[in-house]
Design an enzyme around this catalytic site. Structure first.
Site, PDB file in Angstrom:
ATOM      1  N   GLU A 103      25.750  57.609  27.693  1.00 56.32           N
ATOM      2  CA  GLU A 103      25.890  59.038  27.410  1.00 56.32           C
ATOM      3  C   GLU A 103      25.212  59.883  28.478  1.00 56.32           C
ATOM      4  O   GLU A 103      25.684  60.971  28.818  1.00 56.32           O
ATOM      5  CB  GLU A 103      25.320  59.356  26.021  1.00 56.32           C
ATOM      6  N   HIS A 106      27.454  60.522  31.344  1.00 58.64           N
ATOM      7  CA  HIS A 106      28.298  61.713  31.215  1.00 58.64           C
ATOM      8  C   HIS A 106      27.537  62.974  31.618  1.00 58.64           C
ATOM      9  O   HIS A 106      28.102  63.880  32.241  1.00 58.64           O
ATOM     10  CB  HIS A 106      28.796  61.855  29.775  1.00 58.64           C
TER      11      HIS A 106
END
Length: 236
Positions: A103, A106
């Site tokens: 994550e 990202h």
């Protein structure tokens, strides 16, 4: 396309898509469950790993917060937040560390202006409308029977479905790149030793395959719709 006894041969695309999707989902759950039980030598939680990676990349405007659910982890570029599910946020498992790093991958993409991520974000509204309206439009077209108006609704429905499929395809490079960045960050920040690094790679690969399966299933369903629509056109 019907053969003998009214059998729709195009259902084979649906069956293949279901098998691909279910297989990828099963593999992801099995892999995560395996490494969820393996505690990392770093003893860092998912939250701590996320914060370390973000700070190492000079990212201070992204927050890390817990969210309810299982494997509901995501990064939202709109509010600059890495959201980690309950099984990731406070866990020190190899699986949790891999997902948290992904994550953050990202977040790093967003920070450096990674083009595919920007493209995916811009495509979200169209994809949402496409997934919501595709089948209603097709059903209305079928309800109207045969004729120009029926075909117009079906064409619109297929076009809407195409938008959703395009979004799934755009998602692939975004997810693979985020995993690549995650593994690089785990290595450069000495978060995982080499053995655990290989385990994290397995978790991320299994997760990536669920996106590949979703895209493949979408393409197969789109192909089925195109074949069925062409068949209707020939009968008009």
């Amino acid at each position: 396309m019907y053969y003998g006894y009214g059998l729709d041969i195009t259902y084979i695309f649906v069956i293949i898509g279901m098998i691909i999707t279910l297989s990828a989902s099963w593999r992801m759950k099995a892999t995560f469950a395996k490494y969820e039980r393996v505690r990392s030598e770093s003893n860092l939680t998912g939250r701590e790993v996320a914060e370390r990676i973000l700070r190492a990349n000079g990212i201070y405007d992204v927050g890390v917060r817990p969210v309810s659910g299982r494997l509901t982890d995501h990064y939202d570029p709109r509010d600059k937040t890495v959201s980690l599910s309950e099984v990731i946020y406070n866990s020190t498992s190899v699986a949790a560390i891999a997902v948290a790093a992904h994550e953050c991958g990202h977040a790093i993409q967003d920070n450096v202006g990674y083009v595919p991520l920007n493209l995916r974000s811009a495509f979200v509204p169209a994809a949402n409308w496409g997934s919501r309206l595709a089948w209603p439009m097709i059903v209305i077209g079928l309800f109207l029977g045969y004729g120009n108006m029926s075909n117009i609704f079906i064409q619109i429905g297929i076009g809407m479905f195409l938008l959703a499929v395009i979004f799934q395809i755009i998602t692939l490079p975004v997810e693979f790149d985020a995993s690549k960045r995650a593994l690089a960050e785990l290595k450069s920040n000495n978060i995982l030793p080499s053995g655990e690094d290989r385990s994290a790679r397995k978790v991320l690969f299994a997760a990536a395959m669920t996106y590949v399966a979703a895209a493949a299933s979408g393409v197969l369903q789109l192909l089925r719709l195109l074949l069925l629509f062409n068949g209707r056109g020939r009968r008009n």
